[in-house]
Design an enzyme around this catalytic site. Sequence first.
Site, PDB file in Angstrom:
ATOM      1  N   LYS A   1      -2.174  -1.592  -3.833  1.00 57.88           N
ATOM      2  CA  LYS A   1      -3.028  -0.413  -3.768  1.00 57.88           C
ATOM      3  C   LYS A   1      -2.206   0.846  -3.865  1.00 57.88           C
ATOM      4  O   LYS A   1      -1.201   0.944  -3.161  1.00 57.88           O
ATOM      5  CB  LYS A   1      -3.781  -0.436  -2.439  1.00 57.88           C
ATOM      6  CG  LYS A   1      -4.671   0.738  -2.207  1.00 57.88           C
ATOM      7  CD  LYS A   1      -5.283   0.638  -0.854  1.00 57.88           C
ATOM      8  CE  LYS A   1      -5.977   1.955  -0.578  1.00 57.88           C
ATOM      9  NZ  LYS A   1      -6.324   2.116   0.779  1.00 57.88           N
TER      10      LYS A   1
ATOM     11  N   LYS B   1       0.857  -1.184   0.000  1.00 59.14           N
ATOM     12  CA  LYS B   1       0.000   0.000   0.000  1.00 59.14           C
ATOM     13  C   LYS B   1       0.891   1.230   0.000  1.00 59.14           C
ATOM     14  O   LYS B   1       1.699   1.417   0.904  1.00 59.14           O
ATOM     15  CB  LYS B   1      -0.900   0.002   1.228  1.00 59.14           C
ATOM     16  CG  LYS B   1      -1.761   1.259   1.299  1.00 59.14           C
ATOM     17  CD  LYS B   1      -2.729   1.224   2.447  1.00 59.14           C
ATOM     18  CE  LYS B   1      -3.513   2.524   2.499  1.00 59.14           C
ATOM     19  NZ  LYS B   1      -4.425   2.574   3.635  1.00 59.14           N
TER      20      LYS B   1
HETATM   21  C1  PBG Z   1      -7.370   3.448   5.523  1.00 59.73           C
HETATM   22  C2  PBG Z   1      -7.648   3.288   4.069  1.00 59.73           C
HETATM   23  C3  PBG Z   1      -7.479   4.227   3.037  1.00 59.73           C
HETATM   24  C4  PBG Z   1      -7.968   3.621   1.888  1.00 59.73           C
HETATM   25  C5  PBG Z   1      -8.377   2.329   2.238  1.00 59.73           C
HETATM   26  N1  PBG Z   1      -8.155   2.136   3.580  1.00 59.73           N
HETATM   27  C6  PBG Z   1      -7.014   5.631   3.063  1.00 59.73           C
HETATM   28  C7  PBG Z   1      -5.635   5.969   3.463  1.00 59.73           C
HETATM   29  O1  PBG Z   1      -4.798   5.114   3.746  1.00 59.73           O
HETATM   30  O2  PBG Z   1      -5.402   7.178   3.548  1.00 59.73           O
HETATM   31  C8  PBG Z   1      -8.047   4.272   0.537  1.00 59.73           C
HETATM   32  C9  PBG Z   1      -9.151   3.754  -0.330  1.00 59.73           C
HETATM   33  C10 PBG Z   1      -9.529   4.650  -1.459  1.00 59.73           C
HETATM   34  O3  PBG Z   1      -8.918   5.712  -1.699  1.00 59.73           O
HETATM   35  O4  PBG Z   1     -10.485   4.290  -2.137  1.00 59.73           O
HETATM   36  N2  PBG Z   1      -6.073   3.184   5.869  1.00 59.73           N
HETATM   37 ZN    ZN Z   2      -5.663   4.007   7.891  1.00 59.68          ZN
END
Ligand code: PBG
Ligand code: ZN
Length: 326
Positions: free
Chosen positions: A248, A195
């Site tokens: 992601k 991520k």
């Molecule tokens: C929480 C999380 C996020 C997303 C999924 N889980 C946001 C982030 O890490 O700031 C992003 C999902 C999206 O943008 O559709 N950690």
């Molecule tokens: Zn988070």
Amino acid sequence: MELNHRPRRLRRTPAIRSLAFETTLAPERLIQPYFVGDGSGIKEEIKGLPGIYRESPDQLVRSIADDVKLGINKVMLFGVTERKDPMAASSKDVENPVIVAVQQLKDKFGDDLFVSADVCLCAYTDTGHCGVTIDGEIDNDRSVAILTEMAVALAKAGCDCVAPSDMMDGRIGSIRAGLEAQNFTDTIIMAYTAKYVSSYYGPFREAAKSAPGKGDRKGYQMDFRNRAEALRELRLDEAEGADIVMVKPALAYLDLISDFKNNTQLPVAAYNVSGEYAAVKLMVEARLTDEGLMVMENLTAITRAGASIILTYHLRDILKNGWHNA
Ligand code: PBG
Ligand code: ZN
């Protein structure tokens, strides 16, 4: 010209093209995300994500009942709450809207609906960070302990799959051990393995009211200059007991999806994130593209790169409009 090779032969007619095409996008491999908030009788559209709502648990159950009729049977839930504090206490209590929603959904749909839930602290900490802050620093190990309690609470509520998105070290192993210790031997862990820090999360943070007040997420999410490091995370999450590994965002990270496909026997998931969805919607609104064609191009590309599972806000529109059959 006398050519030995004429690739266009295989492109000449729709029948020939339908013989030679390589990639199929299977709608049953798509997961629809939802935002669950406090209260009851609430359903409000999220700014920047047309067609996506923040809903109270009672309302969510109704929306999902409609979506089940459309053909959706896999969902991912994100919590939104005003109850924020330094130790993210509301992440694991019985009033957490996600935990309430999971219980109601499993009561109503049982195994006909695959329910997964995000495991992270950013919606529950007063800082908006994905871990808890102790003495001015994100404390990895304290955060992992709380994330583990949250995952176990979700499993108790009946959640089929927990999806840790926090990027703390060791959380997959800790969650797996926590689940096993409580006899939740069937709970699937879908790890957000690679991520990245990304500008494509903007609309999500608005939706989840989870933008960090101070600082950024560079101390825990991955640096988008890095590729080899993702394979290191992959090895760790596999060893720690992940069932599904995720990349992601998706569209700017197709190389990572391909690396994952070539380096694991686990199912590879990709998250077609909020900013990717919003970008399509903005182009459509400006009449610069055809929505169905663009959505199918994006999701087919993610599949072609190697993802067998895609989380996407577009799923409801795909099924409503039959874009996958066009
Ligand atoms: C929480 C999380 C996020 C997303 C999924 N889980 C946001 C982030 O890490 O700031 C992003 C999902 C999206 O943008 O559709 N950690
Ligand atoms: Zn988070």
